[in-house]
Design a protein around this motif. Structure first.
Motif, PDB file in Angstrom:
ATOM      1  N   LEU A   1       0.852  -1.180   0.000  1.00  0.00           N
ATOM      2  CA  LEU A   1       0.000   0.000   0.000  1.00  0.00           C
ATOM      3  C   LEU A   1       0.893   1.236   0.000  1.00  0.00           C
ATOM      4  CD1 LEU A   1      -2.577  -1.142   2.685  1.00  0.00           C
ATOM      5  CD2 LEU A   1      -2.847  -1.209   0.204  1.00  0.00           C
ATOM      6  N   VAL A   2       0.672   2.107  -0.967  1.00  0.00           N
ATOM      7  CA  VAL A   2       1.504   3.300  -1.125  1.00  0.00           C
ATOM      8  C   VAL A   2       0.644   4.536  -0.893  1.00  0.00           C
ATOM      9  CG1 VAL A   2       2.963   4.601  -2.711  1.00  0.00           C
ATOM     10  CG2 VAL A   2       2.911   2.102  -2.833  1.00  0.00           C
ATOM     11  N   ALA A   3       1.097   5.393  -0.007  1.00  0.00           N
ATOM     12  CA  ALA A   3       0.400   6.663   0.233  1.00  0.00           C
ATOM     13  C   ALA A   3       1.278   7.787  -0.286  1.00  0.00           C
ATOM     14  CB  ALA A   3       0.144   6.848   1.717  1.00  0.00           C
ATOM     15  N   ARG A   4       0.709   8.631  -1.084  1.00  0.00           N
ATOM     16  CA  ARG A   4       1.473   9.753  -1.641  1.00  0.00           C
ATOM     17  C   ARG A   4       1.074  11.023  -0.917  1.00  0.00           C
ATOM     18  NH1 ARG A   4       1.453  10.096  -7.817  1.00  0.00           N
ATOM     19  NH2 ARG A   4       3.111  11.526  -7.306  1.00  0.00           N
ATOM     20  N   ILE A   5       1.636  11.175   0.261  1.00  0.00           N
ATOM     21  CA  ILE A   5       1.375  12.371   1.050  1.00  0.00           C
ATOM     22  C   ILE A   5       2.696  13.091   1.250  1.00  0.00           C
ATOM     23  CG2 ILE A   5       0.592  13.232   3.283  1.00  0.00           C
ATOM     24  CD1 ILE A   5      -1.128  10.700   3.482  1.00  0.00           C
ATOM     25  N   LYS A   6       2.710  14.347   0.965  1.00  0.00           N
ATOM     26  CA  LYS A   6       3.935  15.121   1.144  1.00  0.00           C
ATOM     27  C   LYS A   6       3.882  15.800   2.513  1.00  0.00           C
ATOM     28  CE  LYS A   6       6.714  18.724  -0.912  1.00  0.00           C
ATOM     29  NZ  LYS A   6       6.801  19.744  -1.923  1.00  0.00           N
ATOM     30  N   PRO A   7       4.652  15.265   3.471  1.00  0.00           N
ATOM     31  CA  PRO A   7       4.633  15.875   4.800  1.00  0.00           C
ATOM     32  C   PRO A   7       5.333  17.229   4.784  1.00  0.00           C
ATOM     33  CG  PRO A   7       6.243  14.114   4.709  1.00  0.00           C
ATOM     34  CD  PRO A   7       5.519  14.126   3.390  1.00  0.00           C
TER      35      PRO A   7
ATOM     36  N   ILE B   1       9.617  16.691   8.611  1.00  0.00           N
ATOM     37  CA  ILE B   1      10.722  15.842   8.144  1.00  0.00           C
ATOM     38  C   ILE B   1      12.001  16.185   8.895  1.00  0.00           C
ATOM     39  CG2 ILE B   1      12.188  15.274   6.174  1.00  0.00           C
ATOM     40  CD1 ILE B   1       9.718  15.746   4.404  1.00  0.00           C
ATOM     41  N   GLN B   2      12.276  17.482   9.035  1.00  0.00           N
ATOM     42  CA  GLN B   2      13.479  17.904   9.766  1.00  0.00           C
ATOM     43  C   GLN B   2      13.441  17.410  11.204  1.00  0.00           C
ATOM     44  OE1 GLN B   2      13.280  22.138   9.155  1.00  0.00           O
ATOM     45  NE2 GLN B   2      14.681  22.076   7.403  1.00  0.00           N
ATOM     46  N   PHE B   3      12.292  17.532  11.845  1.00  0.00           N
ATOM     47  CA  PHE B   3      12.166  17.097  13.226  1.00  0.00           C
ATOM     48  C   PHE B   3      12.390  15.593  13.351  1.00  0.00           C
ATOM     49  CE2 PHE B   3       9.656  15.356  16.716  1.00  0.00           C
ATOM     50  CZ  PHE B   3      10.205  16.052  17.787  1.00  0.00           C
ATOM     51  N   LEU B   4      11.790  14.816  12.457  1.00  0.00           N
ATOM     52  CA  LEU B   4      11.924  13.357  12.519  1.00  0.00           C
ATOM     53  C   LEU B   4      13.356  12.906  12.235  1.00  0.00           C
ATOM     54  CD1 LEU B   4       8.609  12.284  10.767  1.00  0.00           C
ATOM     55  CD2 LEU B   4       9.146  12.192  13.210  1.00  0.00           C
ATOM     56  N   LEU B   5      14.043  13.601  11.355  1.00  0.00           N
ATOM     57  CA  LEU B   5      15.413  13.222  11.016  1.00  0.00           C
ATOM     58  C   LEU B   5      16.436  13.664  12.058  1.00  0.00           C
ATOM     59  CD1 LEU B   5      15.485  13.909   7.173  1.00  0.00           C
ATOM     60  CD2 LEU B   5      15.397  11.703   8.323  1.00  0.00           C
TER      61      LEU B   5
ATOM     62  N   GLY C   1      15.507  14.589  15.400  1.00  0.00           N
ATOM     63  CA  GLY C   1      15.030  14.470  16.773  1.00  0.00           C
ATOM     64  C   GLY C   1      14.744  15.809  17.417  1.00  0.00           C
ATOM     65  N   GLY C   2      14.571  16.824  16.619  1.00  0.00           N
ATOM     66  CA  GLY C   2      14.272  18.155  17.122  1.00  0.00           C
ATOM     67  C   GLY C   2      15.513  19.022  17.341  1.00  0.00           C
ATOM     68  N   ASP C   3      16.694  18.432  17.160  1.00  0.00           N
ATOM     69  CA  ASP C   3      17.937  19.180  17.334  1.00  0.00           C
ATOM     70  C   ASP C   3      18.267  19.883  16.029  1.00  0.00           C
ATOM     71  OD1 ASP C   3      20.370  20.204  18.023  1.00  0.00           O
ATOM     72  OD2 ASP C   3      21.365  18.272  18.255  1.00  0.00           O
ATOM     73  N   ARG C   4      18.237  21.216  16.011  1.00  0.00           N
ATOM     74  CA  ARG C   4      18.454  21.981  14.786  1.00  0.00           C
ATOM     75  C   ARG C   4      19.923  22.296  14.524  1.00  0.00           C
ATOM     76  NH1 ARG C   4      14.119  25.936  12.888  1.00  0.00           N
ATOM     77  NH2 ARG C   4      12.341  24.552  12.888  1.00  0.00           N
ATOM     78  N   ARG C   5      20.817  21.831  15.375  1.00  0.00           N
ATOM     79  CA  ARG C   5      22.249  22.136  15.165  1.00  0.00           C
ATOM     80  C   ARG C   5      22.797  21.391  14.008  1.00  0.00           C
ATOM     81  NH1 ARG C   5      24.473  20.664  20.495  1.00  0.00           N
ATOM     82  NH2 ARG C   5      22.404  20.316  21.250  1.00  0.00           N
TER      83      ARG C   5
END
Length: 75
Positions: free
Chosen positions: A54-60, A65-69, A71-75
């Protein structure tokens, strides 16, 4: 395989498609995108499938995406 020219609900359409599929011992993988997902799930219950994808084409949002990659650390 051609689909009917009339509007059918998922159950009736799944029955119609399942009756037309001839596997002859071959493996079947169903791939469904977006709105065809419910139909593929019904077909998987009617046919002997090896896999259902099942493929969902949703652009988050980019911030998500930045937060998930990071962990919330913007450094």
């Amino acid at each position: 395989m051609s689909l009917p020219d009339v509007v059918l609900d998922y159950e009736v359409l799944a029955d119609d498609i399942a009756a037309k599929v001839k596997l002859d011992g071959e493996h079947l993988v169903l791939l469904a995108e977006s709105f065809s997902g419910p139909l593929a799930v019904l077909l998987a219950t009617r046919l002997d499938v090896q896999a259902l994808v099942l493929v969902a084409r949703i652009k988050p949002p980019l911030l998500l995406i930045q937060f998930l990659l990071t962990g919330g650390d913007r450094r």
